[in-house]
Design a protein around this motif. Sequence first.
Motif, mmCIF file in Angstrom:
data_model
loop_
_atom_site.group_PDB
_atom_site.id
_atom_site.type_symbol
_atom_site.label_atom_id
_atom_site.label_comp_id
_atom_site.label_asym_id
_atom_site.label_seq_id
_atom_site.Cartn_x
_atom_site.Cartn_y
_atom_site.Cartn_z
ATOM 1 N N THR A 122 0.815 -1.215 0.000
ATOM 2 C CA THR A 122 0.000 0.000 0.000
ATOM 3 C C THR A 122 0.851 1.267 0.000
ATOM 4 O O THR A 122 0.315 2.365 0.126
ATOM 5 C CB THR A 122 -0.934 0.017 1.224
ATOM 6 N N SER A 123 2.159 1.125 -0.118
ATOM 7 C CA SER A 123 3.057 2.269 -0.163
ATOM 8 C C SER A 123 2.854 3.040 -1.461
ATOM 9 O O SER A 123 2.196 2.575 -2.389
ATOM 10 C CB SER A 123 4.514 1.807 -0.086
ATOM 11 N N THR A 124 3.441 4.227 -1.541
ATOM 12 C CA THR A 124 3.497 4.967 -2.800
ATOM 13 C C THR A 124 4.932 4.931 -3.297
ATOM 14 O O THR A 124 5.828 5.533 -2.683
ATOM 15 C CB THR A 124 3.033 6.416 -2.623
ATOM 16 N N VAL A 125 5.152 4.194 -4.377
ATOM 17 C CA VAL A 125 6.467 4.051 -4.982
ATOM 18 C C VAL A 125 6.303 4.171 -6.492
ATOM 19 O O VAL A 125 5.191 4.344 -7.002
ATOM 20 C CB VAL A 125 7.127 2.698 -4.611
ATOM 21 N N SER A 126 7.386 4.053 -7.226
ATOM 22 C CA SER A 126 7.281 4.149 -8.677
ATOM 23 C C SER A 126 6.739 2.847 -9.261
ATOM 24 O O SER A 126 6.903 1.773 -8.663
ATOM 25 C CB SER A 126 8.653 4.449 -9.286
ATOM 26 N N PRO A 127 6.105 2.912 -10.431
ATOM 27 C CA PRO A 127 5.677 1.676 -11.090
ATOM 28 C C PRO A 127 6.833 0.709 -11.331
ATOM 29 O O PRO A 127 6.667 -0.512 -11.225
ATOM 30 C CB PRO A 127 5.074 2.174 -12.410
ATOM 31 N N ALA A 128 8.018 1.247 -11.626
ATOM 32 C CA ALA A 128 9.180 0.385 -11.851
ATOM 33 C C ALA A 128 9.573 -0.360 -10.588
ATOM 34 O O ALA A 128 9.952 -1.543 -10.639
ATOM 35 C CB ALA A 128 10.357 1.223 -12.363
ATOM 36 N N THR A 129 9.484 0.302 -9.444
ATOM 37 C CA THR A 129 9.784 -0.370 -8.170
ATOM 38 C C THR A 129 8.758 -1.457 -7.886
ATOM 39 O O THR A 129 9.111 -2.545 -7.400
ATOM 40 C CB THR A 129 9.820 0.655 -7.029
ATOM 41 N N VAL A 133 0.646 -7.609 -5.271
ATOM 42 C CA VAL A 133 -0.374 -6.644 -5.677
ATOM 43 C C VAL A 133 0.080 -5.271 -5.214
ATOM 44 O O VAL A 133 0.370 -5.080 -4.023
ATOM 45 C CB VAL A 133 -1.746 -6.978 -5.057
ATOM 46 N N ASP A 134 0.219 -4.337 -6.156
ATOM 47 C CA ASP A 134 0.514 -2.962 -5.750
ATOM 48 C C ASP A 134 -0.821 -2.242 -5.585
ATOM 49 O O ASP A 134 -1.626 -2.169 -6.495
ATOM 50 C CB ASP A 134 1.443 -2.249 -6.732
ATOM 51 N N ALA A 135 -1.062 -1.748 -4.382
ATOM 52 C CA ALA A 135 -2.367 -1.171 -4.038
ATOM 53 C C ALA A 135 -2.204 0.093 -3.213
ATOM 54 O O ALA A 135 -2.595 0.137 -2.029
ATOM 55 C CB ALA A 135 -3.213 -2.197 -3.287
ATOM 56 N N PRO A 136 -1.620 1.140 -3.787
ATOM 57 C CA PRO A 136 -1.528 2.399 -3.051
ATOM 58 C C PRO A 136 -2.919 2.922 -2.723
ATOM 59 O O PRO A 136 -3.914 2.542 -3.348
ATOM 60 C CB PRO A 136 -0.788 3.323 -4.017
ATOM 61 N N VAL A 137 -2.973 3.788 -1.729
ATOM 62 C CA VAL A 137 -4.261 4.255 -1.216
ATOM 63 C C VAL A 137 -4.306 5.772 -1.206
ATOM 64 O O VAL A 137 -3.277 6.454 -1.203
ATOM 65 C CB VAL A 137 -4.515 3.713 0.208
ATOM 66 N N SER A 138 -5.527 6.291 -1.171
ATOM 67 C CA SER A 138 -5.747 7.728 -1.039
ATOM 68 C C SER A 138 -6.891 7.941 -0.060
ATOM 69 O O SER A 138 -7.802 7.112 0.033
ATOM 70 C CB SER A 138 -6.084 8.342 -2.402
ATOM 71 N N VAL A 191 -8.658 2.449 -2.702
ATOM 72 C CA VAL A 191 -7.556 1.575 -3.096
ATOM 73 C C VAL A 191 -7.499 1.493 -4.612
ATOM 74 O O VAL A 191 -8.505 1.212 -5.269
ATOM 75 C CB VAL A 191 -7.737 0.156 -2.514
ATOM 76 N N MET A 192 -6.331 1.729 -5.171
ATOM 77 C CA MET A 192 -6.095 1.615 -6.614
ATOM 78 C C MET A 192 -5.125 0.460 -6.827
ATOM 79 O O MET A 192 -3.940 0.564 -6.524
ATOM 80 C CB MET A 192 -5.588 2.938 -7.180
ATOM 81 N N ALA A 193 -5.624 -0.674 -7.307
ATOM 82 C CA ALA A 193 -4.868 -1.924 -7.264
ATOM 83 C C ALA A 193 -4.358 -2.347 -8.630
ATOM 84 O O ALA A 193 -5.060 -2.248 -9.639
ATOM 85 C CB ALA A 193 -5.735 -3.036 -6.676
ATOM 86 N N GLY A 194 -3.129 -2.838 -8.639
ATOM 87 C CA GLY A 194 -2.542 -3.435 -9.826
ATOM 88 C C GLY A 194 -2.118 -4.859 -9.522
ATOM 89 O O GLY A 194 -1.479 -5.118 -8.504
ATOM 90 N N GLN A 234 0.336 1.884 -8.961
ATOM 91 C CA GLN A 234 1.263 2.996 -8.739
ATOM 92 C C GLN A 234 1.152 4.052 -9.829
ATOM 93 O O GLN A 234 1.317 5.248 -9.555
ATOM 94 C CB GLN A 234 2.696 2.469 -8.635
ATOM 95 N N ALA A 235 0.884 3.635 -11.063
ATOM 96 C CA ALA A 235 0.663 4.612 -12.136
ATOM 97 C C ALA A 235 -0.555 5.476 -11.815
ATOM 98 O O ALA A 235 -0.538 6.703 -12.007
ATOM 99 C CB ALA A 235 0.493 3.894 -13.468
ATOM 100 N N THR A 236 -1.609 4.837 -11.310
ATOM 101 C CA THR A 236 -2.816 5.575 -10.933
ATOM 102 C C THR A 236 -2.529 6.517 -9.781
ATOM 103 O O THR A 236 -3.008 7.667 -9.755
ATOM 104 C CB THR A 236 -3.941 4.602 -10.560
ATOM 105 N N LYS A 237 -1.731 6.065 -8.819
ATOM 106 C CA LYS A 237 -1.400 6.926 -7.675
ATOM 107 C C LYS A 237 -0.605 8.141 -8.131
ATOM 108 O O LYS A 237 -0.746 9.236 -7.567
ATOM 109 C CB LYS A 237 -0.616 6.132 -6.626
ATOM 110 N N ALA A 238 0.230 7.981 -9.161
ATOM 111 C CA ALA A 238 0.962 9.132 -9.689
ATOM 112 C C ALA A 238 -0.010 10.185 -10.208
ATOM 113 O O ALA A 238 0.156 11.386 -9.953
ATOM 114 C CB ALA A 238 1.922 8.683 -10.794
ATOM 115 N N VAL A 239 -1.028 9.742 -10.943
ATOM 116 C CA VAL A 239 -2.050 10.675 -11.430
ATOM 117 C C VAL A 239 -2.748 11.344 -10.249
ATOM 118 O O VAL A 239 -2.972 12.567 -10.235
ATOM 119 C CB VAL A 239 -3.069 9.941 -12.324
ATOM 120 N N ASN A 240 -3.080 10.551 -9.243
ATOM 121 C CA ASN A 240 -3.729 11.070 -8.033
ATOM 122 C C ASN A 240 -2.881 12.153 -7.376
ATOM 123 O O ASN A 240 -3.392 13.202 -6.961
ATOM 124 C CB ASN A 240 -3.946 9.912 -7.063
ATOM 125 N N GLN A 241 -1.582 11.924 -7.289
ATOM 126 C CA GLN A 241 -0.716 12.867 -6.581
ATOM 127 C C GLN A 241 -0.481 14.153 -7.367
ATOM 128 O O GLN A 241 -0.202 15.196 -6.773
ATOM 129 C CB GLN A 241 0.618 12.198 -6.223
#
Length: 294
Positions: free
Chosen positions: A95-102, A118-123, A136-139, A169-176
Motif C-alpha cells: 500500500t506504499s506509494t512508490v514508482s511503477p518500476a519499483t 499486488v501494488d495497491a496504493p491508497v488515497s 484503493v487503486m490496485a494493480g 502505482q501509475a494511478t497513484k501518480a495521477v492522483n498525486q
Amino acid sequence: MNQQIKAGVIGLGAMGAPMALNLARKKLLQSVWNRSPGPARSVAAETGVSVASSPAHLARQCPVVLTCVSADSDLLEVIEQLLPGLQAGSVVLDTSTVSPATAQRANDSIQRAGGSFVDAPVSGGVEGAIHGRLSVMAGGDPADIERIRPVLEAISASVTHMGPVGSGQATKAVNQVIVGGIAEAVCEALALGEKLNLPSERLLQVLGAGAAGSWFLEHRGQSMLEDRFEKGFKLSLLLKDLRIIKSLARELDISMRVVEQAIDDYQELVDAGYGDNDISGLISLKRKPATEAG
C-alpha cells in the motif's frame, strides 16, 4: 482465501497502524512488524496479535503480507527481508506509494519466491486510514485481488482494479498530481483571502459549497488558517511522490509545470526544516510578500 485469511502488516506509521487496527477489528490480523519496535508493541497491545521478530518471521505466519513504507528503497529492502519466510502462494499487498518500476521489481522478486504481488496504493489521508474509508487503486492479477479482497475491504471504502502490476502505482501518480495541484491552489487562495481580510469561517463555508470545494479544503482549510500543521500527510512524502511523477513525465516527454512548482515549494519547506509538517504547511510560503517569494 476468505474468513480464514491471516494477514500481517509491515510498517506501522501514520497510515499503516490504523490499517492494522482495522484488520484486527475484522479478525484478519495475525502479526505486525515495524523497523522501530515501539509502534509494533503498541498495535500488539491494543489488538492481542503477535509482534514478529523480523519480516521473514511475519511472512512465515501470514499468507497475506501488507506493507506500508515510506520510500522505494524501504519497500525493496523489506521485500528482500521477508523472502526467506515467504510461503508458496502467499500474496504481498503493498500500500506504499512508490514508482511503477519499483512495483515491478518487487513483483519479480516475489514471483521468483513462489508468491504473488499486488501494488495497491491508497488515497484518503490519515482520516481515511483511521475510519477504513480509503480508496484503493490496485494493480495485479485479478485472481490475486479477489483472494485478498476481505483484507482490501477492511481498510477501504472502494477497491478499483486498474490493471496489471504497476497500474496501481501509475494511478497513484495521477492522483498525486491532483493532490499537489489542489494544495498549490488552495494555499494560494486562502493566503489571498487573508490579505483581503475576509472572514475565514464564512470564506471556507462559501468556497466549500461551490465549485472550489475539495477534500483538501474541507479537511485542512481551518487547520491551516490556524497554523496547525502537525497532523496529516508529511510534506516530505509528497515531495518524494512528486519526484516520482517528474521522473515519469521525463520518460513520457510530458510537461508538468504545476508539479515542477510544487517540487520547488516543498523542497524549500523541507530545507527549512518543515518536512514532517502536513502538506497544508505550504500556506506559509504563499503568505510571503511577492518581493520575498522564490
